[in-house]
Design a protein around this motif. Structure first.
Motif, PDB file in Angstrom:
ATOM      1  N   ARG A   7       0.720  -1.230  -0.015  1.00  0.00           N
ATOM      2  CA  ARG A   7       0.124   0.109   0.006  1.00  0.00           C
ATOM      3  C   ARG A   7       0.736   1.308  -0.122  1.00  0.00           C
ATOM      4  O   ARG A   7       0.203   2.374  -0.342  1.00  0.00           O
ATOM      5  CB  ARG A   7      -0.955   0.038   1.134  1.00  0.00           C
ATOM      6  N   VAL A   8       2.303   1.145   0.346  1.00  0.00           N
ATOM      7  CA  VAL A   8       3.009   2.500   0.118  1.00  0.00           C
ATOM      8  C   VAL A   8       3.249   2.568  -1.287  1.00  0.00           C
ATOM      9  O   VAL A   8       4.464   1.678  -1.661  1.00  0.00           O
ATOM     10  CB  VAL A   8       4.325   2.023   1.029  1.00  0.00           C
ATOM     11  N   SER A   9       2.945   3.401  -1.816  1.00  0.00           N
ATOM     12  CA  SER A   9       3.100   3.635  -3.357  1.00  0.00           C
ATOM     13  C   SER A   9       3.319   5.203  -3.652  1.00  0.00           C
ATOM     14  O   SER A   9       3.088   5.999  -2.816  1.00  0.00           O
ATOM     15  CB  SER A   9       1.899   3.140  -4.227  1.00  0.00           C
ATOM     16  N   MET A  10       3.955   5.489  -4.795  1.00  0.00           N
ATOM     17  CA  MET A  10       3.942   6.795  -5.152  1.00  0.00           C
ATOM     18  C   MET A  10       2.899   7.199  -5.945  1.00  0.00           C
ATOM     19  O   MET A  10       2.279   6.683  -6.924  1.00  0.00           O
ATOM     20  CB  MET A  10       5.331   6.658  -6.112  1.00  0.00           C
ATOM     21  N   ARG A  11       2.522   8.576  -5.716  1.00  0.00           N
ATOM     22  CA  ARG A  11       1.404   9.221  -6.113  1.00  0.00           C
ATOM     23  C   ARG A  11       1.883  10.374  -7.261  1.00  0.00           C
ATOM     24  O   ARG A  11       2.892  10.984  -7.039  1.00  0.00           O
ATOM     25  CB  ARG A  11       0.732   9.947  -5.440  1.00  0.00           C
ATOM     26  N   LEU A  12       1.078  10.172  -8.592  1.00  0.00           N
ATOM     27  CA  LEU A  12       1.660  10.902  -9.554  1.00  0.00           C
ATOM     28  C   LEU A  12       1.068  12.255  -9.427  1.00  0.00           C
ATOM     29  O   LEU A  12       0.004  12.559  -8.782  1.00  0.00           O
ATOM     30  CB  LEU A  12       1.002  10.299 -10.904  1.00  0.00           C
ATOM     31  N   ALA A  13       1.793  13.397  -9.801  1.00  0.00           N
ATOM     32  CA  ALA A  13       1.329  14.671  -9.665  1.00  0.00           C
ATOM     33  C   ALA A  13       0.173  14.878 -10.583  1.00  0.00           C
ATOM     34  O   ALA A  13      -0.440  15.753 -10.334  1.00  0.00           O
ATOM     35  CB  ALA A  13       2.559  15.742  -9.768  1.00  0.00           C
ATOM     36  N   ASN A  14       0.245  14.298 -12.055  1.00  0.00           N
ATOM     37  CA  ASN A  14      -0.583  14.458 -12.731  1.00  0.00           C
ATOM     38  C   ASN A  14      -1.089  13.405 -13.470  1.00  0.00           C
ATOM     39  O   ASN A  14      -0.594  13.156 -14.777  1.00  0.00           O
ATOM     40  CB  ASN A  14       0.156  15.649 -13.948  1.00  0.00           C
ATOM     41  N   PRO A  15      -1.800  12.713 -12.809  1.00  0.00           N
ATOM     42  CA  PRO A  15      -2.275  11.130 -13.415  1.00  0.00           C
ATOM     43  C   PRO A  15      -2.988  11.401 -14.746  1.00  0.00           C
ATOM     44  O   PRO A  15      -3.676  12.416 -14.836  1.00  0.00           O
ATOM     45  CB  PRO A  15      -2.720  10.655 -12.244  1.00  0.00           C
ATOM     46  N   LEU A  16      -2.894  10.240 -15.518  1.00  0.00           N
ATOM     47  CA  LEU A  16      -3.969  10.283 -16.774  1.00  0.00           C
ATOM     48  C   LEU A  16      -5.210  10.008 -16.214  1.00  0.00           C
ATOM     49  O   LEU A  16      -6.210  10.422 -16.909  1.00  0.00           O
ATOM     50  CB  LEU A  16      -3.386   9.135 -17.683  1.00  0.00           C
ATOM     51  N   ASN A  17      -5.513   9.368 -15.334  1.00  0.00           N
ATOM     52  CA  ASN A  17      -6.755   9.047 -14.684  1.00  0.00           C
ATOM     53  C   ASN A  17      -6.954   9.276 -13.183  1.00  0.00           C
ATOM     54  O   ASN A  17      -6.009   8.923 -12.327  1.00  0.00           O
ATOM     55  CB  ASN A  17      -7.230   7.508 -14.962  1.00  0.00           C
ATOM     56  N   ASP A  18      -7.867  10.334 -12.743  1.00  0.00           N
ATOM     57  CA  ASP A  18      -7.998  10.366 -11.429  1.00  0.00           C
ATOM     58  C   ASP A  18      -8.159   9.314 -10.309  1.00  0.00           C
ATOM     59  O   ASP A  18      -7.736   9.434  -9.309  1.00  0.00           O
ATOM     60  CB  ASP A  18      -8.774  11.654 -11.010  1.00  0.00           C
ATOM     61  N   GLU A  19      -8.789   8.518 -10.811  1.00  0.00           N
ATOM     62  CA  GLU A  19      -9.063   7.078 -10.048  1.00  0.00           C
ATOM     63  C   GLU A  19      -7.804   6.271 -10.065  1.00  0.00           C
ATOM     64  O   GLU A  19      -7.961   5.220  -9.507  1.00  0.00           O
ATOM     65  CB  GLU A  19     -10.284   6.545 -10.830  1.00  0.00           C
ATOM     66  N   GLU A  20      -6.821   6.563 -10.863  1.00  0.00           N
ATOM     67  CA  GLU A  20      -5.597   5.801 -10.753  1.00  0.00           C
ATOM     68  C   GLU A  20      -4.419   6.820 -10.669  1.00  0.00           C
ATOM     69  O   GLU A  20      -3.536   6.598 -11.720  1.00  0.00           O
ATOM     70  CB  GLU A  20      -5.496   4.825 -11.972  1.00  0.00           C
ATOM     71  N   PRO A  21      -4.171   7.317  -9.506  1.00  0.00           N
ATOM     72  CA  PRO A  21      -3.354   8.216  -9.471  1.00  0.00           C
ATOM     73  C   PRO A  21      -1.627   7.568  -8.864  1.00  0.00           C
ATOM     74  O   PRO A  21      -0.861   8.223  -8.719  1.00  0.00           O
ATOM     75  CB  PRO A  21      -3.525   9.213  -8.620  1.00  0.00           C
ATOM     76  N   LEU A  22      -1.724   5.984  -8.578  1.00  0.00           N
ATOM     77  CA  LEU A  22      -0.602   5.614  -8.047  1.00  0.00           C
ATOM     78  C   LEU A  22       0.138   4.868  -8.933  1.00  0.00           C
ATOM     79  O   LEU A  22      -0.329   4.023  -9.767  1.00  0.00           O
ATOM     80  CB  LEU A  22      -1.017   4.721  -6.820  1.00  0.00           C
ATOM     81  N   LEU A  23       1.493   4.561  -8.617  1.00  0.00           N
ATOM     82  CA  LEU A  23       2.290   3.630  -9.347  1.00  0.00           C
ATOM     83  C   LEU A  23       2.040   2.123  -8.740  1.00  0.00           C
ATOM     84  O   LEU A  23       2.198   2.080  -7.701  1.00  0.00           O
ATOM     85  CB  LEU A  23       3.694   4.200  -9.665  1.00  0.00           C
ATOM     86  N   ARG A  24       2.148   1.188  -9.680  1.00  0.00           N
ATOM     87  CA  ARG A  24       1.884   0.118  -9.174  1.00  0.00           C
ATOM     88  C   ARG A  24       2.794  -0.439  -8.024  1.00  0.00           C
ATOM     89  O   ARG A  24       4.188  -0.236  -8.722  1.00  0.00           O
ATOM     90  CB  ARG A  24       1.575  -1.030 -10.342  1.00  0.00           C
ATOM     91  N   THR A  25       2.426  -1.306  -7.391  1.00  0.00           N
ATOM     92  CA  THR A  25       3.361  -1.995  -6.501  1.00  0.00           C
ATOM     93  C   THR A  25       3.394  -3.819  -6.666  1.00  0.00           C
ATOM     94  O   THR A  25       4.004  -4.183  -6.019  1.00  0.00           O
ATOM     95  CB  THR A  25       3.504  -1.731  -4.980  1.00  0.00           C
ATOM     96  N   THR A  26       2.640  -3.913  -7.450  1.00  0.00           N
ATOM     97  CA  THR A  26       2.285  -5.368  -7.960  1.00  0.00           C
ATOM     98  C   THR A  26       1.680  -5.273  -9.390  1.00  0.00           C
ATOM     99  O   THR A  26       1.008  -4.364  -9.673  1.00  0.00           O
ATOM    100  CB  THR A  26       1.209  -5.962  -6.799  1.00  0.00           C
ATOM    101  N   LEU A  27       1.913  -6.318 -10.181  1.00  0.00           N
ATOM    102  CA  LEU A  27       1.411  -6.573 -11.501  1.00  0.00           C
ATOM    103  C   LEU A  27      -0.125  -7.003 -11.616  1.00  0.00           C
ATOM    104  O   LEU A  27      -0.570  -6.758 -12.638  1.00  0.00           O
ATOM    105  CB  LEU A  27       2.300  -7.618 -12.130  1.00  0.00           C
ATOM    106  N   LEU A  28      -0.584  -7.530 -10.175  1.00  0.00           N
ATOM    107  CA  LEU A  28      -1.771  -8.111 -10.583  1.00  0.00           C
ATOM    108  C   LEU A  28      -3.095  -7.275 -10.727  1.00  0.00           C
ATOM    109  O   LEU A  28      -3.734  -7.809 -11.862  1.00  0.00           O
ATOM    110  CB  LEU A  28      -2.088  -8.969  -9.100  1.00  0.00           C
ATOM    111  N   PRO A  29      -3.109  -6.086 -10.481  1.00  0.00           N
ATOM    112  CA  PRO A  29      -4.535  -5.322 -10.515  1.00  0.00           C
ATOM    113  C   PRO A  29      -4.750  -5.119 -12.523  1.00  0.00           C
ATOM    114  O   PRO A  29      -5.682  -5.336 -12.796  1.00  0.00           O
ATOM    115  CB  PRO A  29      -4.298  -4.118 -10.095  1.00  0.00           C
ATOM    116  N   GLY A  30      -3.434  -4.722 -12.908  1.00  0.00           N
ATOM    117  CA  GLY A  30      -3.757  -4.590 -14.508  1.00  0.00           C
ATOM    118  C   GLY A  30      -3.972  -5.850 -15.334  1.00  0.00           C
ATOM    119  O   GLY A  30      -4.676  -5.914 -15.983  1.00  0.00           O
ATOM    120  N   MET A  31      -3.386  -6.762 -14.674  1.00  0.00           N
ATOM    121  CA  MET A  31      -3.722  -8.179 -15.416  1.00  0.00           C
ATOM    122  C   MET A  31      -4.980  -8.600 -15.212  1.00  0.00           C
ATOM    123  O   MET A  31      -5.467  -9.216 -15.806  1.00  0.00           O
ATOM    124  CB  MET A  31      -2.558  -9.204 -14.797  1.00  0.00           C
TER     125      MET A  31
END
Length: 829
Positions: free
Chosen positions: A538-562
């Motif tokens: 759950r400790v992740s980096m937050r983007l200052a200008n995300p492409l999607n406001d609902e996905e502002p974090l850089l992934r710490t696991t591959l699973l959600p996208g898959m």
């Protein structure tokens, strides 16, 4: 920018055999991408002729007014008799000159004209509207031509320019000059080496006195302002057909003569203009920044709140236009406007661009201002506009006019004559750079090999030597730059690259399809994984200008996208899916600071680079697998089977096998896997046991959260850690001596992992053990409740001799003894 060919040829002496498509190809190669060539009227066929309305009979008894007309078309119909036509339009009268499509003609869109009986009369042809002829959009009625426009019965196709080729050019932001006929014509003239008739070369006389009072409050917002007046203008004067036709071909809707003239000059010269009703202006015209809380109702009838960053043109009563974007409604030219004030200015481009986006108003004017216009075209454009108002609208041009000039002197660029060739890697002939720079309007002075270049006022994009090099290269032809193969001394692939390719091949060969997903996730995704509040993922980096406001974090696991990719495939009918992905995850460093903003005028220093490196997250490379549906399909060859947790574990084994690493597997509990069907995966690095990932069946709550199919299985491992566990690969010795096989069945507590038993057998058996394979697991009455029997096949072989039964037995007994000591196993009789 839409460029009609007939209009272009008025400024460029193009050879007659140059077609629109050939020109489009040349312009595209020179950097002006022509997206399409529209062949207007290509599907139009005659006879389409001029006619005069002789008689009109009003037909009654129908739901709408209908007229039966007799039209003189000369000898075009073959008889010389008047043509009888039924028409529903009301905007023409007897004696009017009109356009008639006779039977046999075909109008744009495949509309064929014939003779037919309608409304009780025989109608042979059609009296045409502008829309039906493809001239411009006008549904108010048919086209009534001015007297003397054409002879009765003569062909109207050529006279009305119903057939025209139009180039549609996608103008890039750095080439604002190409948003005008003048700019495109200059490039075309240079490409073909022909004469250019510059439409800006008109006579402009000095003002006889001050015109309408004006001021520029802030020269940082605008450095030039011109106001030219025309009185006695006839607001009801029609726009001539040729101008309306050209505006329509260029993608601009005809409105009224005053507005059409300003649009026409803008398309011709590239300078946006605005026509004011001078009688509705109150005092001095001022260019200034908008005041806080100031409002303006623009021409689109929207009342807008202005921003302090907006440039406005105001009078004593307040803002009357958002400069360079759209005028205000209060000073709009109307049907009673006889005094016209034409405004031309040079505004700061960035303010116009921000205002256009802020108010969501992208106009033809703003598109030109934000790309940069000719800073010395204002007097010429305003003069051209008032002269057209005088010529077409009966106005009188005022000799006195306003011209405020706060512009700076043009800048010069110093460049070596061979710079373009050095950039392109081509030895251009001597004088090439000077030739092309002069062709685009630059002033060039040479002193030896050094050129001092003054760009023309219409090319604000030329600011440094590389800009000049680009001009030379594009006119010489990008296609003429030779392709030169790379001659470097390559060292081949690294070990890591080889491993990643091997892993990808192995997973593909076992039926998995590779996917590449976005590395962005949201809190909702982490919740769906059932991660606890203190889970490190759950400790992740937050983007200052995300492409999607609902996905502002850089992934710490591959699973959600898959998971999302699996759901998308299943939703499209692909029920049997096996996916894999190799990619980085992003783990923030503890105590890391923000990366510094670097300057653009120099390379970063070593200290700045160190700060950037310290701010970057750790980016280990992972491999993930997701499985759903049938692992083996049913058919005549067998019943098939569904993918289960064991297939996910096997995928992890395949990754480890390719890396040449032994994978240790233990039962575990880890989100998002099912507590009873989850395996922890380990490798050994320098004798230390290192966790590399997990595999198994997903938790039902995770399946529900992502909308996955039931019993979906997944695996994720850290490929970097697996790579660290690799040791030097030693080719196995192949023994010519026979193998001795010993089977062992051990009874253990049901909670004991099979992997622990196997490890003990391997260690206890010693060097003679060639392989160990689990071939049976049994639970039942014979072994007792809470117990299980596991059976292994042990293969023993020596490289220098045939093993005796005693040697194989001793090795077997040693293996069983160590397994008994470590796991409490009992040899099954």
């Amino acid at each position: 920018m839409r460029v009609p060919m007939t209009w272009l040829r008025e400024y460029v002496a193009l050879p007659t055999d140059v077609t629109a498509r050939e020109l489009a190809s040349r312009l595209t190669l020179a950097g002006l991408e022509v997206e399409t060539v529209d062949e207007l009227g290509a599907d139009l066929t005659g006879p389409i002729v001029f006619g005069r309305v002789l008689e009109i009979e009003e037909l009654t008894g129908f739901k709408k007014p209908i007229r039966f007309c007799r039209v003189d078309v000369g000898d075009a119909n073959g008889t010389g008799e008047p043509q009888e036509i039924v028409c529903g339009a009301r905007n023409f009268a007897e004696g009017d000159l009109v356009v008639v499509s006779l039977p046999g003609a075909e109008l744009p869109g495949g509309f064929k004209i014939g003779a037919r009986k309608t409304y009780g009369r025989m109608s042979a042809g059609m009296i045409c509207s502008a829309t039906e002829l493809g001239l411009w959009e006008d549904h108010s009625g048919i086209v009534v031509l001015p007297e003397g426009f054409g002879e009765i019965g003569a062909d109207a196709i050529e006279a009305l320019e119903l057939r025209e080729d139009v180039l549609d050019i996608a103008v890039t932001p750095d080439r604002g000059y190409a948003l005008s006929m003048r700019g495109v014509a200059r490039d075309v003239a240079a490409l073909y080496g022909v004469d250019l008739h510059d439409p800006a070369e008109i006579e402009v006389v000095e003002p006889t006195g001050p015109g309408h009072p004006a001021e520029i409050a802030d020269t940082g917002l605008a450095d030039r302002l011109v106001l030219r007046g025309a009185t006695g203008f006839d607001p009801e004067a029609p726009t001539p057909l040729w101008m309306m036709r050209r505006l329509h071909q260029s993608g601009v809707r005809p409105v009224s003569l005053a507005v059409d003239v300003t649009n026409y000059v803008m398309l011709e010269l590239g300078q946006p203009l605005h026509a004011w009703d001078r009688d509705r202006l109150d005092g001095t015209v001022t260019v200034r920044a908008a005041k806080p809380g100031e409002k303006l109702e623009t021409l689109d009838h929207v009342r807008r709140s202005l921003d302090a960053d907006d440039i406005v043109i105001a009078d004593a009563s307040g803002a009357q236009a958002i400069a360079g974007v759209m005028g205000g409604l209060d000073t709009e030219i109307g049907l009673s406007s006889s005094a016209v004030l034409v405004e031309a200015a040079h505004f700061e481009p960035r303010h116009i661009a921000r205002a256009s986006r802020r108010h969501q108003l992208s106009s033809e004017a703003s598109r030109r201002f934000e790309r940069g216009i000719d800073s010395r075209m204002q007097v010429v454009a305003a003069t051209r506009a008032v002269e057209l108002l005088a010529e077409l609208g009966g106005a009188s041009v005022e000799a006195a006019y306003t011209h405020l000039d706060h512009s700076s002197a043009p800048t010069t660029i110093t460049v070596r004559a061979g710079h373009a060739g050095a950039v392109a890697g081509v030895d251009y002939p001597e004088g090439t750079t000077e030739k092309w720079l002069r062709a685009i309007g630059c002033a060039v002075a040479s002193e030896g090999d050094v050129l001092t270049v003054t760009p023309p006022s219409w090319r604000p994009d030329l600011t440094d030597p590389n800009d000049l090099a680009e001009e030379v290269i594009r006119f010489e032809g990008y296609e003429n730059i030779p392709s030169i193969g790379f001659k470097g001394m390559g060292r081949g692939l690294t070990e890591g690259q080889r491993l990643r390719r091997a892993v990808g091949r192995a997973l593909a060969e076992t039926g998995h399809h590779e996917v590449l997903t976005y590395p962005f996730v949201g809190e909702r995704d982490l919740d769906g994984l059932q991660l606890k509040a203190d889970d490190p993922r759950r400790v992740s980096m937050r983007l200052a200008n995300p492409l999607n406001d609902e996905e502002p974090l850089l992934r710490t696991t591959l699973l959600p996208g898959m998971f999302k990719t699996l759901v998308r495939n299943v939703g499209r009918g692909l029920t049997d899916v096996a996916l894999f992905e190799m990619g980085s995850i992003y783990l923030p460093r503890a105590g890391a600071s923000r990366a510094p903003l670097l300057p653009v005028d120099r390379a970063p220093s070593a200290e700045e680079l160190a700060l950037i490196d310290a701010a970057l997250p750790e980016q280990p490379r992972h491999v993930g697998v997701v499985l759903s549906g049938a692992a083996e399909r049913a058919g005549w060859w067998g019943p098939g089977r569904e993918a289960v947790w064991a297939d996910a574990i096997q995928a992890a084994r395949d990754v480890a096998r390719v890396a040449g690493v032994e994978l240790e597997i233990e039962a575990s509990q880890q989100a998002p896997w099912h507590p009873g069907r989850c395996a922890a995966l380990y490798v050994r690095v320098a004798g230390e046991r290192l966790a590399v990932g997990h595999a198994g069946e997903l938790h039902p709550r995770t399946v529900k959260a992502f909308g996955l199919p039931e019993r979906t299985a997944a695996m994720e491992v850290d490929l970097d850690r697996i790579e660290r566990a690799r040791t030097k690969v030693v080719a196995p010795e192949v023994s010519a001596y026979p193998v001795a096989t010993q089977d062992v069945a051990l009874v253990v507590d049901e909670s004991v992992p099979v992997g622990r038993i196997r490890s003990a057998l391997v260690e206890g058996a010693g060097e003679l053990l060639e392989s160990v394979r689990l071939f049976d697991v049994y639970t039942g009455e014979q072994v007792g409740e809470g117990r299980k029997s596991v059976a292994f096949a042990l293969r023993f072989r020596a490289g220098d001799r045939t093993l005796t039964a005693e040697e194989a037995g001793a090795a077997r007994d040693a293996a069983v003894a160590l397994a008994t000591e470590r796991t409490g196993a009992v040899l099954r009789g």
